[in-house]
Design a protein around this motif. Sequence first.
Motif, PDB file in Angstrom:
ATOM      1  N   GLU A  44      -8.384   1.579   4.548  1.00  0.00           N
ATOM      2  CA  GLU A  44      -9.150   2.288   5.449  1.00  0.00           C
ATOM      3  C   GLU A  44      -8.180   3.560   5.787  1.00  0.00           C
ATOM      4  O   GLU A  44      -8.520   4.742   6.009  1.00  0.00           O
ATOM      5  CB  GLU A  44      -9.499   1.582   6.330  1.00  0.00           C
ATOM      6  CG  GLU A  44     -10.232   2.139   7.651  1.00  0.00           C
ATOM      7  CD  GLU A  44     -10.802   1.434   8.697  1.00  0.00           C
ATOM      8  OE1 GLU A  44      -9.990   1.413   9.861  1.00  0.00           O
ATOM      9  OE2 GLU A  44     -11.739   0.599   8.559  1.00  0.00           O
ATOM     10  N   GLN A  45      -7.089   3.340   6.278  1.00  0.00           N
ATOM     11  CA  GLN A  45      -5.941   4.072   6.605  1.00  0.00           C
ATOM     12  C   GLN A  45      -5.465   5.169   5.378  1.00  0.00           C
ATOM     13  O   GLN A  45      -5.321   6.030   5.804  1.00  0.00           O
ATOM     14  CB  GLN A  45      -4.715   3.455   7.199  1.00  0.00           C
ATOM     15  CG  GLN A  45      -4.865   2.803   8.358  1.00  0.00           C
ATOM     16  CD  GLN A  45      -5.433   3.430   9.445  1.00  0.00           C
ATOM     17  OE1 GLN A  45      -4.693   4.568   9.987  1.00  0.00           O
ATOM     18  NE2 GLN A  45      -6.647   2.960  10.348  1.00  0.00           N
ATOM     19  N   SER A  57     -10.208   9.478  -3.380  1.00  0.00           N
ATOM     20  CA  SER A  57      -9.533   8.635  -2.285  1.00  0.00           C
ATOM     21  C   SER A  57      -8.395   7.845  -3.381  1.00  0.00           C
ATOM     22  O   SER A  57      -8.762   7.176  -4.101  1.00  0.00           O
ATOM     23  CB  SER A  57     -10.061   7.601  -1.515  1.00  0.00           C
ATOM     24  OG  SER A  57      -9.287   7.233  -0.672  1.00  0.00           O
ATOM     25  N   PRO A  58      -7.118   7.789  -2.840  1.00  0.00           N
ATOM     26  CA  PRO A  58      -6.174   6.953  -3.689  1.00  0.00           C
ATOM     27  C   PRO A  58      -6.413   5.552  -3.095  1.00  0.00           C
ATOM     28  O   PRO A  58      -6.870   5.359  -2.027  1.00  0.00           O
ATOM     29  CB  PRO A  58      -4.832   7.551  -2.943  1.00  0.00           C
ATOM     30  CG  PRO A  58      -5.206   9.046  -2.523  1.00  0.00           C
ATOM     31  CD  PRO A  58      -6.367   8.738  -2.014  1.00  0.00           C
ATOM     32  N   THR A  59      -6.029   4.675  -3.898  1.00  0.00           N
ATOM     33  CA  THR A  59      -5.969   3.381  -3.738  1.00  0.00           C
ATOM     34  C   THR A  59      -4.486   2.706  -3.681  1.00  0.00           C
ATOM     35  O   THR A  59      -3.583   3.478  -3.775  1.00  0.00           O
ATOM     36  CB  THR A  59      -6.929   2.466  -4.676  1.00  0.00           C
ATOM     37  OG1 THR A  59      -7.130   1.311  -4.171  1.00  0.00           O
ATOM     38  CG2 THR A  59      -6.089   2.599  -6.098  1.00  0.00           C
ATOM     39  N   SER A  98       3.675   4.472   5.232  1.00  0.00           N
ATOM     40  CA  SER A  98       4.162   3.524   6.179  1.00  0.00           C
ATOM     41  C   SER A  98       2.970   3.057   7.291  1.00  0.00           C
ATOM     42  O   SER A  98       2.686   4.093   7.734  1.00  0.00           O
ATOM     43  CB  SER A  98       5.424   3.539   6.709  1.00  0.00           C
ATOM     44  OG  SER A  98       5.837   2.373   7.545  1.00  0.00           O
ATOM     45  N   ILE A  99       2.522   1.820   7.432  1.00  0.00           N
ATOM     46  CA  ILE A  99       1.513   1.671   8.255  1.00  0.00           C
ATOM     47  C   ILE A  99       2.024   0.577   9.129  1.00  0.00           C
ATOM     48  O   ILE A  99       2.179  -0.593   8.670  1.00  0.00           O
ATOM     49  CB  ILE A  99       0.268   1.273   7.828  1.00  0.00           C
ATOM     50  CG1 ILE A  99      -0.180   2.386   6.684  1.00  0.00           C
ATOM     51  CG2 ILE A  99      -0.920   0.932   8.963  1.00  0.00           C
ATOM     52  CD1 ILE A  99      -1.439   1.908   5.705  1.00  0.00           C
ATOM     53  N   TYR A 114       0.502   5.345  11.578  1.00  0.00           N
ATOM     54  CA  TYR A 114       0.537   5.602  10.212  1.00  0.00           C
ATOM     55  C   TYR A 114       1.551   6.626  10.292  1.00  0.00           C
ATOM     56  O   TYR A 114       1.384   7.710  10.582  1.00  0.00           O
ATOM     57  CB  TYR A 114      -0.746   6.023   9.719  1.00  0.00           C
ATOM     58  CG  TYR A 114      -1.148   6.262   8.307  1.00  0.00           C
ATOM     59  CD1 TYR A 114      -1.525   5.272   7.674  1.00  0.00           C
ATOM     60  CD2 TYR A 114      -0.570   7.382   7.786  1.00  0.00           C
ATOM     61  CE1 TYR A 114      -1.668   5.487   6.135  1.00  0.00           C
ATOM     62  CE2 TYR A 114      -0.600   7.569   6.394  1.00  0.00           C
ATOM     63  CZ  TYR A 114      -1.287   6.796   5.296  1.00  0.00           C
ATOM     64  OH  TYR A 114      -1.578   6.909   4.317  1.00  0.00           O
ATOM     65  N   LYS A 115       2.458   6.702   9.191  1.00  0.00           N
ATOM     66  CA  LYS A 115       3.473   7.536   8.801  1.00  0.00           C
ATOM     67  C   LYS A 115       3.420   7.836   7.529  1.00  0.00           C
ATOM     68  O   LYS A 115       3.727   6.832   6.407  1.00  0.00           O
ATOM     69  CB  LYS A 115       4.844   6.915   9.187  1.00  0.00           C
ATOM     70  CG  LYS A 115       5.894   7.987   9.183  1.00  0.00           C
ATOM     71  CD  LYS A 115       7.274   7.401   9.812  1.00  0.00           C
ATOM     72  CE  LYS A 115       8.414   8.496   9.914  1.00  0.00           C
ATOM     73  NZ  LYS A 115       9.433   7.738  10.341  1.00  0.00           N
TER      74      LYS A 115
END
Length: 133
Positions: A44-45, A57-59, A98-99, A114-115
Amino acid sequence: MKRFIGSLLTVIIFLMTMQHVCAEPNDEPLKRLVLTLLAPKIQEQINQYYTNKFTESPTFTPFLDGTDVDVEYFSSLIEVQVKTIPYVGPHLDVGIDSIRFSIDNSGSIVVVEYKHIRDYDLPPHWQEIIKTH
């Protein structure tokens, strides 16, 4: 004044007794469990971040190289730091992200941060998914 000192001592004692425990580096079953449970939130992020960058959308793949997890336990919550490399198509890396999650004792999951760390260039035959602003 005595009440203040008594309250202050109580807080200090409480803080001294709080412990946090880090997952051991070789605790792979725990990390796998955490990644399995967080996978929908992680995706989701990733979707939210990359929606303005790509038409696709990437996975991410939680159990292959490219996803690291650190878990810290506290008395009232668990903090999880996930570092992942999202990809499109046949594992074409698009970046590093990074999450940080906070999970309370009732199971509520909050995204703390979220970075986006780094972008990777896509090959020429994948340039068509890049959104131009």
